[in-house]
Design an enzyme around this catalytic site. Structure first.
Site, PDB file in Angstrom:
ATOM      1  N   MET A 185      11.995  24.495   0.912  1.00 37.15           N
ATOM      2  CA  MET A 185      11.242  23.549   0.086  1.00 37.15           C
ATOM      3  C   MET A 185      12.170  22.760  -0.836  1.00 37.15           C
ATOM      4  O   MET A 185      11.968  21.568  -1.063  1.00 37.15           O
ATOM      5  CB  MET A 185      10.187  24.301  -0.750  1.00 37.15           C
TER       6      MET A 185
ATOM      7  N   ARG B 112     -10.163   0.997  14.399  1.00 32.99           N
ATOM      8  CA  ARG B 112     -10.452   1.828  13.223  1.00 32.99           C
ATOM      9  C   ARG B 112     -11.388   1.132  12.248  1.00 32.99           C
ATOM     10  O   ARG B 112     -12.040   1.768  11.419  1.00 32.99           O
ATOM     11  CB  ARG B 112      -9.146   2.223  12.529  1.00 32.99           C
TER      12      ARG B 112
ATOM     13  N   TYR C  84      15.214  30.654   6.149  1.00 31.52           N
ATOM     14  CA  TYR C  84      14.053  31.373   6.678  1.00 31.52           C
ATOM     15  C   TYR C  84      14.188  31.521   8.189  1.00 31.52           C
ATOM     16  O   TYR C  84      14.615  30.611   8.887  1.00 31.52           O
ATOM     17  CB  TYR C  84      12.777  30.606   6.339  1.00 31.52           C
TER      18      TYR C  84
ATOM     19  N   LYS D 216       0.831  -1.212   0.000  1.00 34.20           N
ATOM     20  CA  LYS D 216       0.000   0.000   0.000  1.00 34.20           C
ATOM     21  C   LYS D 216       0.867   1.264   0.000  1.00 34.20           C
ATOM     22  O   LYS D 216       2.071   1.190   0.248  1.00 34.20           O
ATOM     23  CB  LYS D 216      -0.887  -0.010   1.249  1.00 34.20           C
TER      24      LYS D 216
HETATM   25  C1  PLP Z   1      -0.106  -1.789   6.827  1.00 32.53           C
HETATM   26  C2  PLP Z   1      -0.676  -3.060   7.288  1.00 32.53           C
HETATM   27  C3  PLP Z   1       0.146  -4.159   7.541  1.00 32.53           C
HETATM   28  C4  PLP Z   1       1.649  -4.091   7.474  1.00 32.53           C
HETATM   29  O1  PLP Z   1       2.133  -3.456   8.609  1.00 32.53           O
HETATM   30  P1  PLP Z   1       3.697  -3.310   8.888  1.00 32.53           P
HETATM   31  O2  PLP Z   1       3.760  -2.760  10.249  1.00 32.53           O
HETATM   32  O3  PLP Z   1       4.209  -2.357   7.859  1.00 32.53           O
HETATM   33  O4  PLP Z   1       4.289  -4.663   8.726  1.00 32.53           O
HETATM   34  C5  PLP Z   1      -0.457  -5.358   7.863  1.00 32.53           C
HETATM   35  N1  PLP Z   1      -1.805  -5.458   7.969  1.00 32.53           N
HETATM   36  C6  PLP Z   1      -2.626  -4.411   7.767  1.00 32.53           C
HETATM   37  C7  PLP Z   1      -4.085  -4.591   7.890  1.00 32.53           C
HETATM   38  C8  PLP Z   1      -2.086  -3.181   7.424  1.00 32.53           C
HETATM   39  O5  PLP Z   1      -2.901  -2.139   7.244  1.00 32.53           O
END
Ligand code: PLP
Length: 336
Positions: free
Chosen positions: A275, A101, A227, A3
């Site tokens: 930046m 969540r 800055y 992701k």
């Molecule tokens: C992001 C995520 C992981 C991986 O987590 P890491 O800490 O990067 O290994 C695993 N399961 C879910 C549901 C996630 O959202």
């Protein structure tokens, strides 16, 4: 888990790099990311590990992406999308054991379990069940063990069909609590060079962040920098300007705090980070030339600035540092 564009490194390249590990499938957060994987030729399972908006189900199912569900309405959307698109809908059931969540509440299986069983159909197939640990990187595995037990208590009550895919571990849990590996693990950060807590082997370096020296200036005493003019030379100094800034995702908070590796030395970042530019003090350092590459994260010769060190100094975690690099930073893949 690929992701957030493969934790910022570039999802398609990450998938290619992982091919030799023959992963069971890939985890993403959004339907768009899943579609990107399909576009890159991925035919393995792709699971979307976040709830998605109601309008996204058709696209997910049409691309044979597996959805995760946290309520029965979502399952109805999977089924409706399957009917509309003529594809089979696939889903995993998330059971919340404390992350909060998303997921069905593990304590309330009696409320949602029967509805789940009633709704499973040939057009929307229940393929897996999982939970997510909130504290797997701690030295104390107590919280993870408790979540695992709650997860299993829920599964006991739920009695999913045999053959359903059970998973729970992120990278930290997979390495620290392998007893909870179940049918598969979901490693993320460790693959990308981020640590998973103290007391276990540190990750190998995966990503290195480098920027070139674009200008060298000799400045007299009292010259202000950046800055807010938060830095002022205390004598004759030599400064090197690097072509990187917070617009590239290098954390601005490292101004007057962080350091870089250059010419075999660790040199301080001075002044606020702009930046597009970052300045380091190279006073008394021989051999720095315009065009040289400074290392902001990673190894250079005998020196190393780890990803986790940068994250800690910036008051955050490796994940946020990696995913924070913007598209202006070219990702250059080095294959041996
Ligand atoms: C992001 C995520 C992981 C991986 O987590 P890491 O800490 O990067 O290994 C695993 N399961 C879910 C549901 C996630 O959202």
């Amino acid at each position: 888990m690929v992701k957030a564009d493969g934790y910022g490194l570039g999802m398609e390249d990450v998938v290619r790099a992982l091919a030799s590990e023959d992963p069971w499938g890939f985890g993403v957060a959004t339907v768009e990311e899943g579609i990107r994987l399909r576009g890159a030729g991925v035919s393995d399972a792709v699971i979307i590990f976040s709830p998605v908006p109601p309008g996204s189900y058709d696209a997910a199912v049409a691309h044979d992406l597996t959805l995760t569900i946290s309520d029965l309405d979502s399952l109805d959307r999977v089924t409706a999308a399957a009917e509309r698109t003529g594809h089979v809908g696939r889903f995993h059931v998330e059971i919340d054991t404390g992350m909060g969540r998303s997921g069905f509440d593990w304590r309330r299986v009696a409320e949602w379990g029967p509805g789940l069983a009633d709704r499973a159909s040939p057009t929307s197939i229940w393929e897996g069940c999982y939970t997510h640990f909130h504290s797997a990187d701690l030295a104390d595995d107590g919280p993870t063990r408790a979540q695992w037990e709650d997860f299993n208590a829920a599964l006991e009550r739920l009695k999913p069909e045999k053959g359903i895919f059970i998973h729970a571990c992120n990278a930290a849990a997979a390495l620290r609590s392998p007893a909870f590996a179940a049918d598969g693990v979901r490693p993320g950060i460790f693959l990308y060079g981020g640590g998973i807590g103290t007391g276990v082997a540190p990750p190998e370096e995966v990503a290195r962040v480098r920027a070139r020296v674009t200008l060298i200036r000799d400045v007299p005493e009292g010259t202000t920098l950046g800055y807010g003019a938060t830095y002022r030379s205390s004598g004759n100094e030599r400064w090197a300007t690097l072509g990187i800034g917070y617009g590239d995702g290098f954390p601005r908070v490292l101004g007057n705090r962080g350091s870089v590796l250059l010419a075999g030395q660790r040199l301080p970042i001075i002044g606020r980070i702009s930046m597009d530019m970052t300045v380091v003090d190279i006073t008394g350092v021989d051999g720095v030339q315009v065009g040289d590459a400074a290392t902001l994260i990673g190894t250079d010769g005998n020196g190393v600035i780890t990803l986790d060190e940068v994250a800690e100094l910036a008051g955050t975690i490796s994940y946020e540092i990696l995913t924070g690099f913007t598209t202006r930073m070219p990702r250059i893949w080095i294959t041996e």
